[in-house]
Design a protein around this motif. Sequence first.
Motif, PDB file in Angstrom:
ATOM      1  N   ARG A  43       0.839  -1.195   0.000  1.00 21.87           N
ATOM      2  CA  ARG A  43       0.000   0.000   0.000  1.00 21.87           C
ATOM      3  C   ARG A  43       0.876   1.247   0.000  1.00 21.87           C
ATOM      4  O   ARG A  43       2.039   1.196   0.392  1.00 21.87           O
ATOM      5  CB  ARG A  43      -0.914   0.031   1.242  1.00 21.87           C
ATOM      6  CG  ARG A  43      -1.972  -1.048   1.269  1.00 21.87           C
ATOM      7  CD  ARG A  43      -2.567  -1.199   2.664  1.00 21.87           C
ATOM      8  NE  ARG A  43      -3.146   0.035   3.171  1.00 21.87           N
ATOM      9  CZ  ARG A  43      -3.534   0.204   4.446  1.00 21.87           C
ATOM     10  NH1 ARG A  43      -3.382  -0.786   5.314  1.00 21.87           N
ATOM     11  NH2 ARG A  43      -4.050   1.361   4.847  1.00 21.87           N
ATOM     12  N   ARG A  44       0.301   2.360  -0.421  1.00 25.51           N
ATOM     13  CA  ARG A  44       1.000   3.635  -0.374  1.00 25.51           C
ATOM     14  C   ARG A  44       0.549   4.337   0.911  1.00 25.51           C
ATOM     15  O   ARG A  44      -0.508   4.986   0.947  1.00 25.51           O
ATOM     16  CB  ARG A  44       0.650   4.488  -1.589  1.00 25.51           C
ATOM     17  CG  ARG A  44       1.554   5.696  -1.764  1.00 25.51           C
ATOM     18  CD  ARG A  44       2.831   5.366  -2.488  1.00 25.51           C
ATOM     19  NE  ARG A  44       2.605   4.954  -3.864  1.00 25.51           N
ATOM     20  CZ  ARG A  44       3.563   4.502  -4.693  1.00 25.51           C
ATOM     21  NH1 ARG A  44       4.808   4.414  -4.270  1.00 25.51           N
ATOM     22  NH2 ARG A  44       3.276   4.133  -5.919  1.00 25.51           N
ATOM     23  N   LEU A  45       1.330   4.158   1.971  1.00 25.73           N
ATOM     24  CA  LEU A  45       1.030   4.782   3.256  1.00 25.73           C
ATOM     25  C   LEU A  45       2.001   5.936   3.477  1.00 25.73           C
ATOM     26  O   LEU A  45       3.170   5.729   3.806  1.00 25.73           O
ATOM     27  CB  LEU A  45       1.153   3.761   4.391  1.00 25.73           C
ATOM     28  CG  LEU A  45       0.142   2.617   4.379  1.00 25.73           C
ATOM     29  CD1 LEU A  45       0.444   1.633   5.500  1.00 25.73           C
ATOM     30  CD2 LEU A  45      -1.273   3.155   4.525  1.00 25.73           C
ATOM     31  N   TYR A  46       1.513   7.134   3.276  1.00 24.85           N
ATOM     32  CA  TYR A  46       2.352   8.327   3.443  1.00 24.85           C
ATOM     33  C   TYR A  46       2.874   8.368   4.875  1.00 24.85           C
ATOM     34  O   TYR A  46       2.101   8.317   5.827  1.00 24.85           O
ATOM     35  CB  TYR A  46       1.527   9.569   3.130  1.00 24.85           C
ATOM     36  CG  TYR A  46       2.302  10.853   3.200  1.00 24.85           C
ATOM     37  CD1 TYR A  46       3.064  11.287   2.123  1.00 24.85           C
ATOM     38  CD2 TYR A  46       2.266  11.647   4.342  1.00 24.85           C
ATOM     39  CE1 TYR A  46       3.769  12.472   2.171  1.00 24.85           C
ATOM     40  CE2 TYR A  46       2.968  12.832   4.405  1.00 24.85           C
ATOM     41  CZ  TYR A  46       3.722  13.240   3.323  1.00 24.85           C
ATOM     42  OH  TYR A  46       4.426  14.412   3.386  1.00 24.85           O
ATOM     43  N   SER A  47       4.187   8.480   5.020  1.00 20.81           N
ATOM     44  CA  SER A  47       4.776   8.261   6.337  1.00 20.81           C
ATOM     45  C   SER A  47       5.919   9.224   6.641  1.00 20.81           C
ATOM     46  O   SER A  47       6.991   9.139   6.037  1.00 20.81           O
ATOM     47  CB  SER A  47       5.285   6.814   6.447  1.00 20.81           C
ATOM     48  OG  SER A  47       5.909   6.587   7.688  1.00 20.81           O
ATOM     49  N   ASN A  48       5.682  10.125   7.602  1.00 20.17           N
ATOM     50  CA  ASN A  48       6.785  10.907   8.150  1.00 20.17           C
ATOM     51  C   ASN A  48       7.780  10.000   8.856  1.00 20.17           C
ATOM     52  O   ASN A  48       8.993  10.192   8.757  1.00 20.17           O
ATOM     53  CB  ASN A  48       6.256  11.943   9.143  1.00 20.17           C
ATOM     54  CG  ASN A  48       5.628  13.143   8.467  1.00 20.17           C
ATOM     55  OD1 ASN A  48       5.795  13.360   7.271  1.00 20.17           O
ATOM     56  ND2 ASN A  48       4.894  13.926   9.231  1.00 20.17           N
ATOM     57  N   ALA A  49       7.250   9.003   9.556  1.00 26.51           N
ATOM     58  CA  ALA A  49       8.121   8.074  10.280  1.00 26.51           C
ATOM     59  C   ALA A  49       9.084   7.374   9.332  1.00 26.51           C
ATOM     60  O   ALA A  49      10.251   7.131   9.674  1.00 26.51           O
ATOM     61  CB  ALA A  49       7.276   7.047  11.037  1.00 26.51           C
ATOM     62  N   GLY A  50       8.616   7.063   8.132  1.00 25.03           N
ATOM     63  CA  GLY A  50       9.475   6.396   7.170  1.00 25.03           C
ATOM     64  C   GLY A  50      10.683   7.247   6.792  1.00 25.03           C
ATOM     65  O   GLY A  50      11.791   6.741   6.633  1.00 25.03           O
ATOM     66  N   PHE A  51      10.472   8.553   6.653  1.00 29.43           N
ATOM     67  CA  PHE A  51      11.595   9.436   6.323  1.00 29.43           C
ATOM     68  C   PHE A  51      12.537   9.605   7.512  1.00 29.43           C
ATOM     69  O   PHE A  51      13.748   9.788   7.321  1.00 29.43           O
ATOM     70  CB  PHE A  51      11.083  10.779   5.802  1.00 29.43           C
ATOM     71  CG  PHE A  51      11.025  10.838   4.304  1.00 29.43           C
ATOM     72  CD1 PHE A  51      11.933  11.574   3.573  1.00 29.43           C
ATOM     73  CD2 PHE A  51      10.062  10.103   3.609  1.00 29.43           C
ATOM     74  CE1 PHE A  51      11.894  11.593   2.186  1.00 29.43           C
ATOM     75  CE2 PHE A  51      10.017  10.116   2.234  1.00 29.43           C
ATOM     76  CZ  PHE A  51      10.939  10.862   1.512  1.00 29.43           C
ATOM     77  N   GLU A  52      11.992   9.534   8.710  1.00 29.75           N
ATOM     78  CA  GLU A  52      12.854   9.614   9.882  1.00 29.75           C
ATOM     79  C   GLU A  52      13.707   8.347  10.014  1.00 29.75           C
ATOM     80  O   GLU A  52      14.904   8.421  10.320  1.00 29.75           O
ATOM     81  CB  GLU A  52      11.989   9.858  11.118  1.00 29.75           C
ATOM     82  CG  GLU A  52      11.419  11.281  11.111  1.00 29.75           C
ATOM     83  CD  GLU A  52      10.194  11.464  11.984  1.00 29.75           C
ATOM     84  OE1 GLU A  52       9.789  10.493  12.667  1.00 29.75           O
ATOM     85  OE2 GLU A  52       9.643  12.589  11.982  1.00 29.75           O
ATOM     86  N   VAL A  53      13.112   7.205   9.721  1.00 31.81           N
ATOM     87  CA  VAL A  53      13.882   5.953   9.699  1.00 31.81           C
ATOM     88  C   VAL A  53      14.953   6.028   8.603  1.00 31.81           C
ATOM     89  O   VAL A  53      16.098   5.597   8.802  1.00 31.81           O
ATOM     90  CB  VAL A  53      12.946   4.753   9.474  1.00 31.81           C
ATOM     91  CG1 VAL A  53      13.738   3.484   9.177  1.00 31.81           C
ATOM     92  CG2 VAL A  53      12.059   4.536  10.699  1.00 31.81           C
ATOM     93  N   LEU A  54      14.590   6.578   7.460  1.00 27.95           N
ATOM     94  CA  LEU A  54      15.539   6.729   6.358  1.00 27.95           C
ATOM     95  C   LEU A  54      16.730   7.590   6.779  1.00 27.95           C
ATOM     96  O   LEU A  54      17.893   7.239   6.521  1.00 27.95           O
ATOM     97  CB  LEU A  54      14.841   7.358   5.160  1.00 27.95           C
ATOM     98  CG  LEU A  54      15.719   7.707   3.953  1.00 27.95           C
ATOM     99  CD1 LEU A  54      16.205   6.443   3.264  1.00 27.95           C
ATOM    100  CD2 LEU A  54      14.952   8.592   2.974  1.00 27.95           C
ATOM    101  N   GLY A  55      16.452   8.721   7.416  1.00 27.39           N
ATOM    102  CA  GLY A  55      17.528   9.590   7.864  1.00 27.39           C
ATOM    103  C   GLY A  55      18.444   8.898   8.853  1.00 27.39           C
ATOM    104  O   GLY A  55      19.682   9.012   8.765  1.00 27.39           O
ATOM    105  N   ASP A  56      17.859   8.155   9.781  1.00 30.09           N
ATOM    106  CA  ASP A  56      18.672   7.415  10.760  1.00 30.09           C
ATOM    107  C   ASP A  56      19.521   6.355  10.076  1.00 30.09           C
ATOM    108  O   ASP A  56      20.681   6.135  10.441  1.00 30.09           O
ATOM    109  CB  ASP A  56      17.759   6.757  11.809  1.00 30.09           C
ATOM    110  CG  ASP A  56      17.111   7.764  12.751  1.00 30.09           C
ATOM    111  OD1 ASP A  56      17.586   8.925  12.808  1.00 30.09           O
ATOM    112  OD2 ASP A  56      16.131   7.394  13.422  1.00 30.09           O
ATOM    113  N   HIS A  57      18.947   5.693   9.077  1.00 32.11           N
ATOM    114  CA  HIS A  57      19.668   4.632   8.363  1.00 32.11           C
ATOM    115  C   HIS A  57      20.868   5.206   7.615  1.00 32.11           C
ATOM    116  O   HIS A  57      21.976   4.644   7.678  1.00 32.11           O
ATOM    117  CB  HIS A  57      18.715   3.936   7.394  1.00 32.11           C
ATOM    118  CG  HIS A  57      19.343   2.822   6.615  1.00 32.11           C
ATOM    119  ND1 HIS A  57      19.606   1.581   7.162  1.00 32.11           N
ATOM    120  CD2 HIS A  57      19.783   2.762   5.326  1.00 32.11           C
ATOM    121  CE1 HIS A  57      20.174   0.803   6.249  1.00 32.11           C
ATOM    122  NE2 HIS A  57      20.294   1.505   5.127  1.00 32.11           N
TER     123      HIS A  57
END
Length: 272
Positions: free
Chosen positions: A97-111
């Motif tokens: 699904r396309r779940l728009y996620s601020n959390a996903g970008f925060e995980v990306l930044g941490d990664h």
Amino acid sequence: MESLRIIETWPVPTAAAAVVRADGTLAGTYGPLSQRFPLASVTKPLAAYAALVAYEEGAVELDEPAGPPGATVRHLLAHTSGLAFDEQRAMAQPGDRRLYSNAGFEVLGDHIAKQSGIPFADYVRQAVFEPLGMASSTLEGSPAKDGVSTVEDLARFAAELQAPQLIHPATAAEATHVQYPGLKGVLPAYGHQNPNDWGLGFEIRGAKSPHWTGSSSSPRTYGHFGQSGTFLWVDPDAGVACVVLTDRAFGPWAAEVWPAFTDAVLAEFTRR
């Protein structure tokens, strides 16, 4: 450009704008170009571009694991990791699904920070802001929403998007083409869209309706808008980009005036 004067009718205290040709030159400007505005989610394309630089530098791979089980850097960039909007809680399988996620970008930044050994705010500064001369731009927290910039700086970014220098044009093309085609999802403030097309950090207009761009915007138009009353779009078919920053939060006023403004800008630009 005369169409930019439409902004004078908007119910906002302050607004600034720029129209950027495909060759990077300015077709027109409006308002205080050097005033810093909170970007809200217009931060995401900047963070995504830093992620693409990280990919080309070999710090990360687009399809390496990142985020919840089964998810990758690509899933995080394309809002298909399954993470919830604002918490690191999986709500779907990656790619479903396309779940728009601020959390996903925060995980990306941490990664990326972990893989590169550089705090993500510093990575964005070194990978994007400094090379493009965006001296007034900063990331002051979340890679999803805490960027601060000026129209002057974002016009430089809009020029980069149209003629990439920091990344290979093929990488830029992949980032601005649909990832995981056909996925449904909610476009924030605009409701369910089927399909809800996204690239790698960039929303793609496609056939979405309603939408914050214009009725004359090409389906290939990509960019982002922010809840702080900001947007950046690039219409590759028209060969033009537009940046608008305001100091009034997104609401019904923006949903009403932005599409007509975009149509007016495109009409004037294509007549020239």
